[in-house]
Design a protein around this motif. Structure first.
Motif, PDB file in Angstrom:
ATOM      1  N   LEU A  29      43.332  28.887  47.488  1.00  0.00           N
ATOM      2  CA  LEU A  29      43.679  29.120  46.090  1.00  0.00           C
ATOM      3  C   LEU A  29      42.420  29.454  45.297  1.00  0.00           C
ATOM      4  CD1 LEU A  29      46.021  26.028  45.561  1.00  0.00           C
ATOM      5  CD2 LEU A  29      46.678  28.331  46.303  1.00  0.00           C
ATOM      6  N   LEU A  30      42.436  30.592  44.613  1.00  0.00           N
ATOM      7  CA  LEU A  30      41.338  30.967  43.729  1.00  0.00           C
ATOM      8  C   LEU A  30      41.777  30.663  42.296  1.00  0.00           C
ATOM      9  CD1 LEU A  30      38.713  32.251  42.819  1.00  0.00           C
ATOM     10  CD2 LEU A  30      39.757  34.510  43.179  1.00  0.00           C
ATOM     11  N   ASN A  31      41.097  29.723  41.665  1.00  0.00           N
ATOM     12  CA  ASN A  31      41.500  29.228  40.353  1.00  0.00           C
ATOM     13  C   ASN A  31      40.487  29.633  39.285  1.00  0.00           C
ATOM     14  OD1 ASN A  31      43.657  27.076  41.391  1.00  0.00           O
ATOM     15  ND2 ASN A  31      41.822  26.890  42.654  1.00  0.00           N
ATOM     16  N   TYR A  32      40.991  29.961  38.104  1.00  0.00           N
ATOM     17  CA  TYR A  32      40.133  30.279  36.962  1.00  0.00           C
ATOM     18  C   TYR A  32      40.391  29.261  35.857  1.00  0.00           C
ATOM     19  CZ  TYR A  32      39.238  34.716  39.263  1.00  0.00           C
ATOM     20  OH  TYR A  32      38.863  35.669  40.177  1.00  0.00           O
ATOM     21  N   ILE A  33      39.307  28.729  35.312  1.00  0.00           N
ATOM     22  CA  ILE A  33      39.424  27.715  34.276  1.00  0.00           C
ATOM     23  C   ILE A  33      38.326  27.930  33.244  1.00  0.00           C
ATOM     24  CG2 ILE A  33      37.994  26.062  35.594  1.00  0.00           C
ATOM     25  CD1 ILE A  33      39.771  23.817  34.463  1.00  0.00           C
ATOM     26  N   GLY A  34      38.664  27.696  31.983  1.00  0.00           N
ATOM     27  CA  GLY A  34      37.699  27.917  30.900  1.00  0.00           C
ATOM     28  C   GLY A  34      38.288  28.834  29.859  1.00  0.00           C
ATOM     29  N   GLY A  35      37.504  29.814  29.410  1.00  0.00           N
ATOM     30  CA  GLY A  35      37.989  30.777  28.438  1.00  0.00           C
ATOM     31  C   GLY A  35      37.693  30.377  27.007  1.00  0.00           C
ATOM     32  N   SER A  36      38.168  31.187  26.083  1.00  0.00           N
ATOM     33  CA  SER A  36      37.821  31.014  24.670  1.00  0.00           C
ATOM     34  C   SER A  36      38.361  29.724  24.073  1.00  0.00           C
ATOM     35  CB  SER A  36      38.332  32.212  23.863  1.00  0.00           C
ATOM     36  OG  SER A  36      39.734  32.327  23.966  1.00  0.00           O
TER      37      SER A  36
END
Length: 322
Positions: free
Chosen positions: A210-217
């Protein structure tokens, strides 16, 4: 596509998306894929067997020692301001000291936050433009929030044994692309790509990657967190939506925190880009490019680069004839 806010009540997003799809269909018919290309379907995800780094590595191999790593552009000026046709001087900070390169044309893909006063000698108003304050969004310049890419592997037995609707199969087999989380779900992770479902040969048959993205504006704190805390936050989210509560701890394959990740196309962005375009017209042979202008998606960046290369080549060929 963008509309006046009053259009929202009439489904502006839907009609804007529909209009763009009609345009794309016409563009693809007018410029079909080359017969020597690998077969593909528009809209389907794709990658290289060894990952997206295959493309820049291939470009580096083709260009050889013309590729300079760790060279930071610090200034672009005219060779002779009274004779613009002579071209530009590009000044760099390098591991071996300052270097200057003479060029007939300059194509920059510096992120907006790094542009600062680099182009001031040829575009005097550019520093003010790149640092403009937009009160409507309480922002100075173009915002690049932090995002972390977290790649985790879990045994297939760790996933919930649930039948998905519409005969999609078992959730535990991850029969799809991935998932995105609206903030209303209370999930901190932005989204997850089911990498091992998308691309073959990425992991053993009894595992999922699983490639997960977390964070952002809306979650800039990610940029200051320890890697183990980021992994823990992602793992907790996955246990809420995909995994059994007693699932084994993940194998951590990679954590990459991008302090300044994806430029935000916020209110007032279009006006900044319009002014930048007008500035460029005063400096023939200089192009200021980047994903804050052409779109942030990988295909958008590649397509823009391909088309922009034609523009630059035509400019240089015309100059050579003159």
């Amino acid at each position: 596509y963008s509309y006046d806010i009053e259009w929202k009540k009439f489904g502006a997003i839907f009609y804007g998306g529909l209009a763009r799809q009609v345009e794309l269909t016409k563009e693809r018919k007018a410029d079909p894929p080359k017969p020597e290309w690998v077969e593909f379907e528009y809209g389907n995800p794709g990658s290289y067997k060894n990952g997206l780094s295959t493309l820049p590595k291939a470009i580096e191999k083709e260009l050889g020692d013309r590729v300079k790593l760790e060279w930071t552009l610090t200034r672009v000026s005219r060779i002779d301001p009274s004779r613009p046709s002579l071209g530009y001087l590009a000044s760099f900070s390098t591991p071996t000291g300052p270097q200057t390169v003479r060029a007939k044309s300059v194509v920059s893909t510096l992120p907006a936050h790094a542009a600062d006063s680099v182009f001031e000698p040829v575009l005097p108003a550019s520093p003010a433009l790149f640092s403009r304050v937009r009160d409507a969004v309480n922002r100075r310049g173009i915002y690049y929030p932090p995002v972390a890419a977290v790649t985790l592997a879990y045994p297939r037995s760790s996933f919930r044994d649930v039948d998905l609707p519409n005969d999609f199969g078992k959730l535990s087999s991850l029969p799809g692309f991935g998932l995105l989380h609206p903030r209303s779900e209370g999930i901190r992770t932005l989204g997850t790509l089911w990498s091992s479902s998308l691309f073959p040969g990425r992991c053993p048959d009894d595992y999922h990657i699983l490639l997960n993205y977390i964070g952002g504006s809306r979650d800039p704190a990610i940029g200051t967190m320890k890697e183990e805390d980021i992994v823990r936050a992602v793992d907790e989210d996955l246990r809420k939506v995909l995994l059994k509560r007693d699932a084994k701890e993940p194998k951590v394959l990679g954590v990459k925190v991008w302090p300044t990740a994806i430029p935000q196309y916020e209110l007032g962005h279009l006006e900044i880009m319009t002014e930048l375009e007008e500035m460029e017209k005063t400096a023939e042979g200089l192009w200021i490019c980047g994903n804050y202008r052409s779109g942030v998606a990988f295909p958008d960046c590649v397509t823009f680069g391909y088309e922009q290369a034609k523009v630059v080549r035509e400019f240089l060929e015309t100059r050579t004839k003159v």
